[in-house]
Design a protein around this motif. Sequence first.
Motif, short mmCIF file in Angstrom:
data_model
loop_
_atom_site.label_atom_id
_atom_site.label_comp_id
_atom_site.label_asym_id
_atom_site.label_seq_id
_atom_site.Cartn_x
_atom_site.Cartn_y
_atom_site.Cartn_z
N CYS A 127 0.81 -1.22 0.00
CA CYS A 127 0.00 0.00 0.00
C CYS A 127 0.84 1.27 0.00
CB CYS A 127 -0.95 0.01 1.20
SG CYS A 127 -2.11 -1.37 1.21
N GLN A 128 2.06 1.21 0.51
CA GLN A 128 2.93 2.39 0.53
C GLN A 128 4.34 2.00 0.09
OE1 GLN A 128 2.35 5.09 3.96
NE2 GLN A 128 0.93 3.57 4.77
N PRO A 129 4.47 1.51 -1.14
CA PRO A 129 5.77 0.97 -1.59
C PRO A 129 6.89 2.00 -1.62
CG PRO A 129 4.23 1.18 -3.43
CD PRO A 129 3.45 1.43 -2.19
N LEU A 130 6.55 3.27 -1.95
CA LEU A 130 7.59 4.30 -2.05
C LEU A 130 8.17 4.66 -0.68
CD1 LEU A 130 6.00 6.67 -4.72
CD2 LEU A 130 7.67 4.84 -5.06
N ILE A 135 9.44 3.62 6.36
CA ILE A 135 8.55 3.20 7.45
C ILE A 135 9.10 1.97 8.16
CG2 ILE A 135 6.24 2.36 8.00
CD1 ILE A 135 5.18 3.98 5.65
N MET A 136 9.52 0.98 7.37
CA MET A 136 10.05 -0.27 7.95
C MET A 136 11.56 -0.16 8.09
SD MET A 136 7.24 -1.77 8.45
CE MET A 136 7.86 -3.31 9.09
N SER A 137 11.99 0.81 8.84
CA SER A 137 13.42 1.01 9.07
C SER A 137 13.96 -0.09 9.99
CB SER A 137 13.65 2.37 9.71
OG SER A 137 13.02 2.43 10.99
#
Length: 317
Positions: A127-130, A135-137
């Motif tokens: 949903c938020q590939p860019l 986000i998933m740091s």
Amino acid sequence: MAMKNDSSVTEFILTGLVDQPELKLPLFVVFLVNYIVTVVGNLSLMSLIFLNSNLQTPMYFFLFNLSFIDLFYSFVFTPKTLMCFVSEKNTISFGGCMSQLFFFGFFAHSECYVLTAMAYDRYVAICQPLLYMVIMSPKKCSLLMFGSYLMGFVGAIVHTGCMIRLNFCDSNIINHYLCDIFPLLQLSCSNTYANELVSSVVVSTVVLASSLIILLSYAFILFNVTKLSSGKGLSKAMSTCSSHIITVALFYGFGMLTHIKTSSDESVGQGKILSVFCTFLLPLLNPFIYSLRNKDVKLALKRTMRRFTVREPLRLP
């Protein structure tokens, strides 16, 4: 946590999975093979993720932790289960029984939260590939795993602490191959109402909270996927989720069936069979579920095999 209480029972006897002597040797072989394949499968997947840079992503970080949990989950039950097949009287001390119960709760609860974190990871990826890597740091992934293990530890402490406060003063024969909550409650000569209530509340809270997050994640994924115009994009999006969906369905499906409290002898036998799926089959299947249809894992396996099998030719001066 002290492993003592005022009980007159100092050890328990595990009846095992079956009563028929003629079945014990074949089942010993089956469970031993299951144990070996589970250990090799999960260790192999963990090694592939650790050794290959193309698998150093949040998705495979969570998968590494899932394999880690499944690996040690099998260590909790398999040795004593194998002993049930080869010994006439398989005993376990009170402290050993409580330790097994603790690690059972710890790994089971932790796996719930890891599967929930994996669902959130898939939501962000689709949903938020860019913004996925932002986000998933690494810090956020580490915090999610720390929280998963912490909540698993808290749940295990609650279950084990409630069990230790009970008195066991009559029978010490556990009609099971492991120290599970309900078989132990049936042996107690104390009032078990509080234990049953706490156990039900804890399990229900964990299952409902994790299930809600997983369902919401896939609801958003489905909503975004339906807006994709290309069939290729839809297929790619769903292929990244299929392994996780299968694992979640198996884990929660068999888990809920196992924790349905029943009292008849036939139902107790069925409960043992369902427990086998949770404690032995799922840790065996997970590495195959995540690798057989995964192109990245297959590619990493080929690279790793090539790295260890191909040798540089000897160059003469």
